[in-house]
Design a protein around this motif. Sequence first.
Motif, PDB file in Angstrom:
ATOM      1  N   ARG A 101      -8.201   5.509   1.492  1.00  0.00           N
ATOM      2  CA  ARG A 101      -7.462   4.919   0.556  1.00  0.00           C
ATOM      3  C   ARG A 101      -7.752   5.432  -1.147  1.00  0.00           C
ATOM      4  NH1 ARG A 101      -7.686  -1.163   2.825  1.00  0.00           N
ATOM      5  NH2 ARG A 101      -5.566  -1.184   3.481  1.00  0.00           N
ATOM      6  N   THR A 122       1.104   4.074  -3.202  1.00  0.00           N
ATOM      7  CA  THR A 122       0.645   5.151  -2.831  1.00  0.00           C
ATOM      8  C   THR A 122       1.676   6.373  -3.220  1.00  0.00           C
ATOM      9  OG1 THR A 122       0.751   4.805  -0.836  1.00  0.00           O
ATOM     10  CG2 THR A 122      -1.411   4.675  -1.565  1.00  0.00           C
ATOM     11  N   LEU A 146       0.005  11.040 -10.426  1.00  0.00           N
ATOM     12  CA  LEU A 146       1.443  11.013  -9.944  1.00  0.00           C
ATOM     13  C   LEU A 146       1.722  12.081  -9.293  1.00  0.00           C
ATOM     14  CD1 LEU A 146       3.738   8.784 -12.522  1.00  0.00           C
ATOM     15  CD2 LEU A 146       2.649   8.081 -10.100  1.00  0.00           C
ATOM     16  N   PRO A 203       4.759   8.206  -5.218  1.00  0.00           N
ATOM     17  CA  PRO A 203       4.523   8.759  -6.739  1.00  0.00           C
ATOM     18  C   PRO A 203       5.319   8.142  -7.649  1.00  0.00           C
ATOM     19  CG  PRO A 203       5.894  10.219  -5.208  1.00  0.00           C
ATOM     20  CD  PRO A 203       5.547   9.167  -4.473  1.00  0.00           C
ATOM     21  N   TYR A 233       1.082  10.043   3.183  1.00  0.00           N
ATOM     22  CA  TYR A 233      -0.036   9.100   3.402  1.00  0.00           C
ATOM     23  C   TYR A 233       0.791   7.932   4.544  1.00  0.00           C
ATOM     24  CZ  TYR A 233      -3.191   5.017   3.017  1.00  0.00           C
ATOM     25  OH  TYR A 233      -4.276   4.286   3.196  1.00  0.00           O
ATOM     26  N   ARG A 287      -0.037  12.880  -5.988  1.00  0.00           N
ATOM     27  CA  ARG A 287       0.709  11.800  -5.157  1.00  0.00           C
ATOM     28  C   ARG A 287       2.141  12.533  -4.568  1.00  0.00           C
ATOM     29  NH1 ARG A 287       0.999   5.812  -6.808  1.00  0.00           N
ATOM     30  NH2 ARG A 287      -0.232   6.341  -8.833  1.00  0.00           N
ATOM     31  N   ARG A 288       2.568  13.137  -5.725  1.00  0.00           N
ATOM     32  CA  ARG A 288       3.778  14.068  -5.235  1.00  0.00           C
ATOM     33  C   ARG A 288       3.713  14.959  -4.002  1.00  0.00           C
ATOM     34  NH1 ARG A 288       5.058  14.011 -10.691  1.00  0.00           N
ATOM     35  NH2 ARG A 288       6.170  12.150 -11.089  1.00  0.00           N
ATOM     36  N   GLU A 319       0.923  -1.058  -0.092  1.00  0.00           N
ATOM     37  CA  GLU A 319       0.182   0.073   0.001  1.00  0.00           C
ATOM     38  C   GLU A 319       0.790   1.198  -0.034  1.00  0.00           C
ATOM     39  OE1 GLU A 319      -2.868  -0.023   2.853  1.00  0.00           O
ATOM     40  OE2 GLU A 319      -3.749   1.855   2.391  1.00  0.00           O
ATOM     41  N   PRO A 367      -0.652   4.622   5.877  1.00  0.00           N
ATOM     42  CA  PRO A 367      -1.684   3.733   5.806  1.00  0.00           C
ATOM     43  C   PRO A 367      -2.094   3.064   7.466  1.00  0.00           C
ATOM     44  CG  PRO A 367       0.120   3.094   4.558  1.00  0.00           C
ATOM     45  CD  PRO A 367       0.389   4.137   5.345  1.00  0.00           C
ATOM     46  N   SER A 413      -5.663   8.740  -1.172  1.00  0.00           N
ATOM     47  CA  SER A 413      -4.302   8.652  -1.494  1.00  0.00           C
ATOM     48  C   SER A 413      -3.973   8.027  -2.854  1.00  0.00           C
ATOM     49  CB  SER A 413      -3.875   7.406  -0.314  1.00  0.00           C
ATOM     50  OG  SER A 413      -4.364   6.126  -0.806  1.00  0.00           O
ATOM     51  N   GLY A 414      -5.131   7.544  -3.557  1.00  0.00           N
ATOM     52  CA  GLY A 414      -4.710   7.202  -5.046  1.00  0.00           C
ATOM     53  C   GLY A 414      -4.712   5.836  -4.969  1.00  0.00           C
ATOM     54  N   TYR A 415      -4.495   5.066  -3.804  1.00  0.00           N
ATOM     55  CA  TYR A 415      -4.597   3.564  -3.835  1.00  0.00           C
ATOM     56  C   TYR A 415      -5.792   2.899  -4.506  1.00  0.00           C
ATOM     57  CZ  TYR A 415      -3.149  -0.905  -1.711  1.00  0.00           C
ATOM     58  OH  TYR A 415      -2.921  -2.181  -1.595  1.00  0.00           O
ATOM     59  N   TRP A 416      -7.030   3.294  -3.898  1.00  0.00           N
ATOM     60  CA  TRP A 416      -8.111   2.461  -4.594  1.00  0.00           C
ATOM     61  C   TRP A 416      -8.990   3.805  -5.481  1.00  0.00           C
ATOM     62  CZ3 TRP A 416     -10.323  -0.080   0.332  1.00  0.00           C
ATOM     63  CH2 TRP A 416      -9.838  -1.372   0.452  1.00  0.00           C
ATOM     64  N   PRO A 417      -9.263   3.618  -6.710  1.00  0.00           N
ATOM     65  CA  PRO A 417      -9.945   4.301  -7.289  1.00  0.00           C
ATOM     66  C   PRO A 417     -11.377   4.317  -7.105  1.00  0.00           C
ATOM     67  CG  PRO A 417      -9.432   2.627  -8.689  1.00  0.00           C
ATOM     68  CD  PRO A 417      -8.891   2.300  -7.605  1.00  0.00           C
ATOM     69  N   PRO A 418     -12.165   5.721  -6.734  1.00  0.00           N
ATOM     70  CA  PRO A 418     -13.371   5.596  -6.438  1.00  0.00           C
ATOM     71  C   PRO A 418     -14.427   4.957  -7.497  1.00  0.00           C
ATOM     72  CG  PRO A 418     -12.808   7.766  -6.881  1.00  0.00           C
ATOM     73  CD  PRO A 418     -11.639   7.050  -7.238  1.00  0.00           C
ATOM     74  N   ARG A 446      -6.061  -2.762  -7.404  1.00  0.00           N
ATOM     75  CA  ARG A 446      -6.853  -1.451  -6.795  1.00  0.00           C
ATOM     76  C   ARG A 446      -8.196  -1.579  -6.773  1.00  0.00           C
ATOM     77  NH1 ARG A 446      -2.962   2.835  -6.394  1.00  0.00           N
ATOM     78  NH2 ARG A 446      -0.781   2.520  -7.492  1.00  0.00           N
ATOM     79  N   TRP A 447      -8.595  -2.353  -7.895  1.00  0.00           N
ATOM     80  CA  TRP A 447     -10.337  -2.332  -7.839  1.00  0.00           C
ATOM     81  C   TRP A 447     -10.983  -3.264  -7.119  1.00  0.00           C
ATOM     82  CZ3 TRP A 447     -12.780   1.431 -10.060  1.00  0.00           C
ATOM     83  CH2 TRP A 447     -12.095   2.351 -11.092  1.00  0.00           C
TER      84      TRP A 447
END
Lengths: 247, 308
Positions: free
Chosen positions: B45, A93, B70, A95, B78, B73-74, A89, B80, B48-53, A244-245
Amino acid sequence: MRAFSALLRREVHALLVAPYVYLLLGLWYLLNALFFSLLLDYPQVQNDLSLLPQLLFGNGILLWLLLPVFPPLLTLRLLAEEHRLGTLEALLTAPVSDAAVVLAKYLAACLFFLLFWGGVLFLFLLIGGHGAALDAGAVAGGFLGALLCSCLFLAAGLWASSWSGNLVLAAGGGAGLNYALLFLPHFLHDAPGAPGRVAHATSIPLMLESGFAAGLIDSYALAYFAVLSALFLFLTWVRLVSRRWVP
Amino acid sequence: MIRADRLSKRFGPVSAVEDLSFEVAAGEILGFLGPNGAGKSTTLRMLSGYWPPSSGAAAIAGLDLAQSSLAARRRLGYLPEAFAAPPELRVSEYLRFRAGLKGLAGRERRARVQEVAQQLGLTERLRQTCGSLSKGYRQRVGLADALLNRPPALLLDEPFTGLDPLQRVEFRDQLAQLAREGHAILFSSHVLPEVDALAERVLILHRGRCAALGSRAELIQAAREEAPLRVVTAGDGAALEQALLGLAAWRLLRREGGALTLQAQGAAERQSLFQWLAQRREPMLEFRVLEPSLEDLFRRLVGPQEPA
């Protein structure tokens, strides 16, 4: 690029400091040295040293016994361990793209596997240095072929490592895939019609034996290994993205 | 700085987060409060970009996480919920690796690792392997990792888990200091006192939906409207209880002698009750609204499930 280079260094470092990797390397060297000395005792080999690259890099015991197993043992931790430890994770996450993660891990494993084959190459250099008449082209070609085949098996191993956090599944799955790549064309080799032709065109032992280990670099074989390796890397990337999905 | 716009996340038929919208400004701390399974980690999550909505959008520093992942995220740090670092790596090696991932190199990277280590009290632990650290120090390593790239936005998922009381206080002070330095901080917790002590605004999440959002004072003011009332009579408490049964707008919560705790439906009812008691010539000793706490509001919003 900085992120990729950091990732690559980390992966190489992780392999360098893992004790089990040195166990694998030691075992590999030991078995290779054993096979090498056994082959040198054969009268046929003693009469014709050009057989040696074919037997070692080509359709020989290394290919059928060791090569499908060792790459997945090296790659088993690359993603499965991240999954098991819960470090994935934080990694995904950061970059850095998923593709860069896959490529860095793969490249690190490939670079490390150079050490494995380097030991075998050293044995050739050793007897060459003692005046053995070796076909340098066959040795170099055989080395390249073995390396490409290893890279393919590493890619398959990496894909297996992406399936779950189970290290046994990662190693077993990778070895199973590699044996399938070797055995399926072998079993269908004599089949009539299209299956036979496909088996002939995808036979790794054949590509290594009559191609690379004979000193012939066939562009078809190069493309075969490259495309298949890329396919497994793509599948690994798909697995990461799909995680991720569907966690 | 951190923006969630109608965020939803569904896992098959299960909806983990539904239509969630909020913003966290620079220098602000938003506490994300909810019982276990409320959707806090799922939301973080997604941010944070880990899981897409499944639907909706999230943005960090104005950058959409779906379109400029990216770049967004820069600008993000985060931590977890189950933060873990490779156990074989030394803390310094891990932080250098993470700094490299975040684009730092050379002297700048070394300096920044030293800086965050000092900031979080990790200097003495830099040569220790991550696997040998206590939970508290692991959390600090996670926070140090999140801070490496000086992100304007910080997402911290249950950052107080596993910390002892002293570490909690230290950690809280560090987060407050970060907010003063201009970081937008969104942290989740199911421990109400942590949120109460640190967050300027609170978002209470229940079953994936926003049950309440506002500053502590705003939420308590809203809760005060429906807060219980304490009436103490010098007369017969039992007789007053019987008489109150005839008033439909009031519910008796408990009686201890002449002290009655009542639940009304609104402020206007309090006035009518006061008049009713005055007309009865009830010898009242006390008539006051019981000051609600965030915990009362939380209990009311999430039902019988209590915070840990």
